[in-house]
Scaffold this motif. Structure first.
Motif, mmCIF file in Angstrom:
data_model
loop_
_atom_site.group_PDB
_atom_site.id
_atom_site.type_symbol
_atom_site.label_atom_id
_atom_site.label_comp_id
_atom_site.label_asym_id
_atom_site.label_seq_id
_atom_site.Cartn_x
_atom_site.Cartn_y
_atom_site.Cartn_z
ATOM 1 N N GLY A 166 -16.401 1.172 0.101
ATOM 2 C CA GLY A 166 -16.837 1.692 -1.090
ATOM 3 C C GLY A 166 -15.638 2.001 -2.154
ATOM 4 O O GLY A 166 -15.752 2.638 -3.092
ATOM 5 N N ILE A 167 -14.406 1.431 -1.746
ATOM 6 C CA ILE A 167 -13.127 1.899 -2.414
ATOM 7 C C ILE A 167 -12.785 1.078 -3.460
ATOM 8 O O ILE A 167 -12.825 -0.373 -3.311
ATOM 9 C CB ILE A 167 -11.836 1.919 -1.457
ATOM 10 C CG1 ILE A 167 -12.031 3.065 -0.616
ATOM 11 C CG2 ILE A 167 -10.612 2.221 -2.358
ATOM 12 C CD1 ILE A 167 -10.875 2.978 0.604
ATOM 13 N N ALA A 168 -12.732 1.414 -4.804
ATOM 14 C CA ALA A 168 -12.743 0.736 -6.020
ATOM 15 C C ALA A 168 -11.221 0.329 -6.613
ATOM 16 O O ALA A 168 -10.952 -0.703 -7.063
ATOM 17 C CB ALA A 168 -13.649 1.211 -7.149
ATOM 18 N N THR A 169 -10.535 1.562 -6.573
ATOM 19 C CA THR A 169 -9.075 1.306 -6.698
ATOM 20 C C THR A 169 -8.062 1.848 -5.660
ATOM 21 O O THR A 169 -8.658 2.414 -4.654
ATOM 22 C CB THR A 169 -8.791 2.432 -8.022
ATOM 23 O OG1 THR A 169 -9.059 3.767 -7.515
ATOM 24 C CG2 THR A 169 -9.684 1.985 -9.052
ATOM 25 N N VAL A 170 -6.915 1.231 -5.564
ATOM 26 C CA VAL A 170 -6.010 1.501 -4.453
ATOM 27 C C VAL A 170 -4.779 1.816 -4.826
ATOM 28 O O VAL A 170 -4.306 1.171 -5.986
ATOM 29 C CB VAL A 170 -5.990 0.123 -3.498
ATOM 30 C CG1 VAL A 170 -5.592 -0.798 -4.303
ATOM 31 C CG2 VAL A 170 -5.059 0.431 -2.429
ATOM 32 N N PRO A 171 -4.091 2.674 -4.283
ATOM 33 C CA PRO A 171 -2.711 3.139 -4.736
ATOM 34 C C PRO A 171 -1.559 2.126 -4.141
ATOM 35 O O PRO A 171 -1.615 2.012 -2.989
ATOM 36 C CB PRO A 171 -2.436 4.698 -4.328
ATOM 37 C CG PRO A 171 -3.186 4.550 -3.087
ATOM 38 C CD PRO A 171 -4.574 3.710 -3.113
ATOM 39 N N VAL A 172 -0.555 1.573 -4.810
ATOM 40 C CA VAL A 172 0.076 0.542 -4.401
ATOM 41 C C VAL A 172 1.648 0.814 -5.004
ATOM 42 O O VAL A 172 1.975 1.512 -6.087
ATOM 43 C CB VAL A 172 -0.223 -1.023 -4.784
ATOM 44 C CG1 VAL A 172 -1.343 -1.158 -4.324
ATOM 45 C CG2 VAL A 172 -0.208 -1.074 -6.282
ATOM 46 N N GLN A 173 2.691 0.449 -4.231
ATOM 47 C CA GLN A 173 3.968 0.599 -4.695
ATOM 48 C C GLN A 173 4.044 -0.548 -6.204
ATOM 49 O O GLN A 173 3.498 -1.471 -6.244
ATOM 50 C CB GLN A 173 4.936 0.112 -4.094
ATOM 51 C CG GLN A 173 4.991 0.921 -2.919
ATOM 52 C CD GLN A 173 5.673 2.352 -3.153
ATOM 53 O OE1 GLN A 173 6.093 2.500 -4.259
ATOM 54 N NE2 GLN A 173 5.545 3.328 -2.133
ATOM 55 N N GLY A 181 9.338 -0.550 0.091
ATOM 56 C CA GLY A 181 8.524 0.384 1.010
ATOM 57 C C GLY A 181 7.673 -0.356 1.984
ATOM 58 O O GLY A 181 6.900 0.419 2.462
ATOM 59 N N ALA A 182 7.711 -1.532 2.086
ATOM 60 C CA ALA A 182 6.724 -2.354 2.681
ATOM 61 C C ALA A 182 7.286 -2.348 4.412
ATOM 62 O O ALA A 182 8.752 -2.320 4.472
ATOM 63 C CB ALA A 182 6.826 -4.037 2.474
ATOM 64 N N GLU A 183 6.720 -2.448 5.514
ATOM 65 C CA GLU A 183 6.621 -2.490 6.673
ATOM 66 C C GLU A 183 7.353 -3.923 7.029
ATOM 67 O O GLU A 183 7.279 -5.081 6.365
ATOM 68 C CB GLU A 183 5.631 -2.524 7.533
ATOM 69 C CG GLU A 183 4.526 -3.624 7.127
ATOM 70 C CD GLU A 183 3.216 -3.500 8.068
ATOM 71 O OE1 GLU A 183 3.363 -2.697 9.034
ATOM 72 O OE2 GLU A 183 2.218 -4.174 7.762
ATOM 73 N N LEU A 220 0.969 -1.172 -0.014
ATOM 74 C CA LEU A 220 -0.031 0.034 -0.058
ATOM 75 C C LEU A 220 0.878 1.119 -0.046
ATOM 76 O O LEU A 220 1.790 1.509 0.816
ATOM 77 C CB LEU A 220 -0.905 -0.024 1.435
ATOM 78 C CG LEU A 220 -1.810 0.985 1.398
ATOM 79 C CD1 LEU A 220 -2.849 1.005 0.028
ATOM 80 C CD2 LEU A 220 -2.691 1.047 2.672
ATOM 81 N N ALA A 221 0.731 2.065 -0.909
ATOM 82 C CA ALA A 221 1.443 3.374 -1.077
ATOM 83 C C ALA A 221 0.968 4.446 -0.283
ATOM 84 O O ALA A 221 1.877 5.530 -0.094
ATOM 85 C CB ALA A 221 1.493 3.820 -2.624
ATOM 86 N N GLU A 222 -0.337 4.551 0.189
ATOM 87 C CA GLU A 222 -0.761 5.732 0.781
ATOM 88 C C GLU A 222 -1.819 5.081 1.894
ATOM 89 O O GLU A 222 -2.221 4.204 1.742
ATOM 90 C CB GLU A 222 -1.501 6.968 -0.016
ATOM 91 C CG GLU A 222 -0.697 7.161 -1.200
ATOM 92 C CD GLU A 222 -1.344 8.055 -2.242
ATOM 93 O OE1 GLU A 222 -2.771 8.044 -1.883
ATOM 94 O OE2 GLU A 222 -0.880 8.617 -3.202
ATOM 95 N N ALA A 268 -8.028 3.534 8.005
ATOM 96 C CA ALA A 268 -8.438 2.160 7.883
ATOM 97 C C ALA A 268 -7.148 1.251 7.572
ATOM 98 O O ALA A 268 -7.179 0.138 8.441
ATOM 99 C CB ALA A 268 -9.474 2.056 6.839
ATOM 100 N N LEU A 269 -6.222 1.636 6.539
ATOM 101 C CA LEU A 269 -5.066 0.765 6.347
ATOM 102 C C LEU A 269 -4.081 1.818 6.275
ATOM 103 O O LEU A 269 -3.977 2.917 5.587
ATOM 104 C CB LEU A 269 -5.324 -0.072 5.257
ATOM 105 C CG LEU A 269 -6.231 -1.326 5.067
ATOM 106 C CD1 LEU A 269 -6.625 -1.607 3.684
ATOM 107 C CD2 LEU A 269 -6.080 -2.006 6.318
ATOM 108 N N ARG A 270 -2.833 1.550 6.995
ATOM 109 C CA ARG A 270 -1.637 2.382 6.857
ATOM 110 C C ARG A 270 -0.728 2.034 5.737
ATOM 111 O O ARG A 270 -0.533 0.814 5.397
ATOM 112 C CB ARG A 270 -0.880 2.533 8.315
ATOM 113 C CG ARG A 270 -1.463 3.097 9.293
ATOM 114 C CD ARG A 270 -0.697 3.413 10.663
ATOM 115 N NE ARG A 270 -1.433 3.866 11.657
ATOM 116 C CZ ARG A 270 -1.949 4.903 11.639
ATOM 117 N NH1 ARG A 270 -1.391 6.127 10.854
ATOM 118 N NH2 ARG A 270 -2.511 5.728 12.456
ATOM 119 N N HIS A 271 -0.105 3.294 5.002
ATOM 120 C CA HIS A 271 0.934 2.850 4.174
ATOM 121 C C HIS A 271 2.064 1.897 4.285
ATOM 122 O O HIS A 271 2.176 1.648 5.698
ATOM 123 C CB HIS A 271 1.364 4.211 3.575
ATOM 124 C CG HIS A 271 2.388 4.810 4.460
ATOM 125 N ND1 HIS A 271 3.779 4.467 4.600
ATOM 126 C CD2 HIS A 271 2.040 5.581 5.384
ATOM 127 C CE1 HIS A 271 4.134 5.160 5.344
ATOM 128 N NE2 HIS A 271 3.480 5.892 6.064
#
Length: 433
Positions: free
Chosen positions: A190-197, A347-349, A58-60, A171-174
């Motif tokens: 209701g989120i359809a798209t997600v920013p990812v690395q 950039g992953a935890e 997750l990027a953001e 809800a979710l941390r980058h």
């Protein structure tokens, strides 16, 4: 061809390549630290449909734009009413004035002495704060219910608006690696798209004139290359874009061309073989020629020789890992060094593998001064205790030991022989993936 470019702070200035040949090797923790200090995350974001984001980083931050649930609702099938009207000493009677369904709320206000038949997930009617499960009601008819004293506490079986997620909350941390529950959570918002690395591009190849691909005849003195197949599988589990460059011959011209091609097309280059003392030194010479690469002797078994650094070609750069040639050593080095580095690049935890204590079922020989990763079979005995035994011979070339095992028994640097019944630390293979 372009000359190599080396960064101001060289790995070889931090830890000299001379340490490679010295008896005092670097500890596992020291090598992890050195790699971590040298890694700079790659920041490149793409937006994906939620259903395609499994395993991505997750990027953001994901911030909730709604309350989840959106309304106070019933946690079960039953009857809804005002809890303050319950009696502690005698039966309480309620008149049934309607029904509430999930997605179809009861219209109206419920007064004292009244109730509504309600289904799981239905919005709590106005005037109601308590739900009694259907099976707990003392008597039921179409128009009335009877509740025995002490059957239910006021406020029970009601889910509050925003109880799962309140509007405006993260809800979710980058940096989180997205798992199935995370995709469901985003869908609930209701989120359809997600920013990812973006995925890491990883090129890999094996070196060694004795190696043959599985589709080639096996000449005398030669062996089939298994390392590319285990690397392919481990990298696939990390959701990388893979560039399998096959087998590369042990000569400087071929190696340099392969390294340059890999460097210009990938973020990371992984090789197996050719980094041990006594090996033909073509691969070490080529790595050193193309960039800033340190060759370390790691105080571990299996997997002592290792190379790490950065190489450069035609304005491009890539991190490089030179792993040992023995199959088990490749897997151990990957799981305990390379995986963490790849996740850091994305950039992953960093989530360390879960460590468990188990009783050793046998004597395990070990000398102080190195970390050992023994292949083990962990199981729960009749008393419910976790116990573990080794798979047999622990040679670094015995790939069967990895296939039979379900865990690594990790014997720390200063630890010595383990006796039967002693506690040992282990991590399950499933926790490494």
């Amino acid at each position: 061809m372009n000359q190599k470019v080396t960064p101001a702070t060289s790995l070889n200035k931090t830890i000299s390549t001379k340490t490679y040949a010295e008896p005092q090797s670097l500890s596992v923790s020291k090598v992890r630290d050195l790699i971590s200090q040298s890694i700079q995350p790659i920041h490149a974001i793409e937006n994906l449909p939620v259903q395609q984001a499994l395993g991505r980083v997750l990027a953001e931050d994901i911030v909730s734009g709604i309350n989840v649930p959106a309304h106070n609702n019933s946690a079960m099938d039953g009857y809804a009413f005002a809890g303050k009207t319950l009696s502690d000493v005698e039966e309480t009677n309620f008149s049934v004035i309607g029904k509430a369904f999930a997605g179809r709320a009861f219209q109206g206000v419920v007064a004292a002495g009244e109730c509504v038949r309600i289904m799981t997930g239905a919005v709590m009617p106005d005037g109601c704060d308590t739900v009694i499960p259907l099976e707990v009601v003392a008597k039921v008819s179409d128009v009335c219910i009877h509740i025995a004293p002490g059957s239910v506490k006021p406020g029970s079986n009601r889910r509050m608006a925003g109880e799962d997620l309140a509007i405006g909350k993260i809800a979710l941390r980058h940096s989180k690696i997205l798992r199935p529950a995370d995709l469901g959570l985003m869908a609930s918002l209701g989120i359809a798209t997600v920013p990812v690395q973006r995925r890491l591009r990883v090129a890999f190849f094996s070196t060694g004139d004795e190696l043959r691909s599985v589709d080639q005849p096996l000449d005398a003195g030669c062996i089939y290359d298994s390392n590319r197949y285990t690397l392919h599988a481990m990298l696939t589990e990390l959701d990388c874009d893979l560039i399998d460059m096959g087998l590369v011959k042990d000569d400087t011209v071929t190696l340099e061309a392969s390294f340059r091609k890999a460097c210009e097309g990938a973020d990371v280059v992984i090789t197996t073989g050719g980094v041990s003392v006594g090996d033909a030194d073509y691969i070490r010479q080529t790595m050193a020629q193309l960039g800033d690469v340190a060759f370390w002797s790691v105080a571990m078994r299996p997997g002592r020789p290792m190379a790490f650094g950065k190489i450069y070609s035609n304005g491009k750069s890539a991190y490089v890992f030179g792993l040992p040639g023995n199959p088990v050593a490749v897997m151990v080095s990957f799981y305990f060094f390379v995986k963490q580095a790849l996740q850091q690049l994305q950039g992953a935890e960093h989530v360390p593998p879960l460590m468990l204590k188990a009783n050793s079922k046998q004597v395990i020989k070990k000398r102080s001064g190195r970390t050992e990763f023994q292949r083990g079979i962990a199981e729960t005995n009749a008393a419910g205790e976790l116990e573990v035994s080794i798979t047999g011979s622990q040679g670094s070339g015995i790939l069967r030991s990895m296939s039979e095992a379900n865990c690594f028994i990790i014997l720390e640097h200063d630890q010595e022989q383990v006796n039967a019944g002693d506690k040992v630390m282990l991590t399950l293979f499933d926790g490494l993936r």
